[in-house]
Design an enzyme around this catalytic site. Structure first.
Site, PDB file in Angstrom:
ATOM      1  CG  PHE A   9       0.449   6.320  -0.173  1.00  0.00           C
ATOM      2  CD1 PHE A   9       0.436   5.339   0.807  1.00  0.00           C
ATOM      3  CD2 PHE A   9      -0.516   7.321  -0.124  1.00  0.00           C
ATOM      4  CE1 PHE A   9      -0.509   5.363   1.814  1.00  0.00           C
ATOM      5  CE2 PHE A   9      -1.462   7.345   0.879  1.00  0.00           C
ATOM      6  CZ  PHE A   9      -1.460   6.357   1.857  1.00  0.00           C
ATOM      7  CG  ASP A  10       7.207   3.703  -3.368  1.00  0.00           C
ATOM      8  OD1 ASP A  10       7.505   4.193  -4.470  1.00  0.00           O
ATOM      9  OD2 ASP A  10       7.391   2.515  -3.077  1.00  0.00           O
ATOM     10  CB  CYS A  11       3.107   3.339  -6.601  1.00  0.00           C
ATOM     11  SG  CYS A  11       1.776   2.346  -7.327  1.00  0.00           S
TER      12      CYS A  11
END
Length: 221
Positions: A9-11
């Protein structure tokens, strides 16, 4: 760790509401009326700074705010240049995110964060998420910012994950979906802003509420 299913995931913008976090500070500094326009310009400045010789994300946040104020002819109050990094640990997750991440863990998915940030800042955001992740790789670790491939290279080196059992999940077409396609990886685009997909991801969702089922469809248990 080969053979396990991994969701990376990107955050910020995907799990953590960074638009809310940045806009709140822009409203406080420069007024509610100006904030939406300034936020759009901020999102153009930050990648420009990230493409320059490497700086910590804390420095990127500070420099982007300083450049924004300078080019707009706005007075940045004394001592406020570092306010975005200072406020980031309090930026909240999107409402559906903790439950979706917990459900993925329950279904046996391994979770990793690949984020354009610093080690201390991602630790604070992990506290906000409230769901443990198995791995976090940040720009500070690889000395580069997405869309460069360093985060993914480090992830595969660290996990020996099977690319056929891996999906990348992100809200940014520029920072995440495009490089994932370049690397031949499956991707799920979280389109919270009603944008047009270019490049096209494997799947598109408006938030994470249906993500567990979507990932199970892409990579069978």
């Amino acid at each position: 760790m080969a053979g396990q299913r991994w969701a990376t995931f990107d955050c910020y913008g995907t799990l953590i509401d960074w638009n809310l976090g940045i806009r709140t500070e822009l409203e406080r500094l420069f007024g509610v009326q100006e904030a939406p326009r300034l936020l759009m310009r901020y999102h153009e400045l930050e990648p420009e700074i990230e493409s320059e010789p490497f700086r910590s994300y804390r420095e990127v946040l500070t420099l982007a705010l300083e450049r924004l104020a300078q080019e707009e002819g706005l007075q940045l109050p004394e001592g406020e240049a570092g306010v975005l990094a200072k406020s980031l640990p309090d930026w909240p997750p999107f409402p559906e995110v903790p439950a979706a991440l917990a459900e993925l863990r329950d279904r046996g998915w391994k979770l990793a964060l690949l984020s354009n940030t610093d080690r201390d800042l991602i630790a604070a955001s992990q506290q906000q998420l409230g769901v443990p992740v198995d791995l976090a790789i940040v720009a500070e670790d690889v000395q580069s910012y997405k869309p460069a491939h360093g985060h993914w290279e480090r992830f595969f080196d660290a996990t020996t994950a099977d690319r056929e059992s891996h999906v990348h999940v992100a809200a940014s077409l520029f920072h995440d979906i495009a490089p994932a396609r370049e690397l031949g990886l499956r991707s799920v685009w979280i389109n919270r802003l009603g944008e047009e997909p270019e490049p096209k991801p494997d799947r598109e969702l408006t938030d994470l509420s249906r993500l567990p089922d979507t990932l199970d469809e892409l990579v069978a248990p």
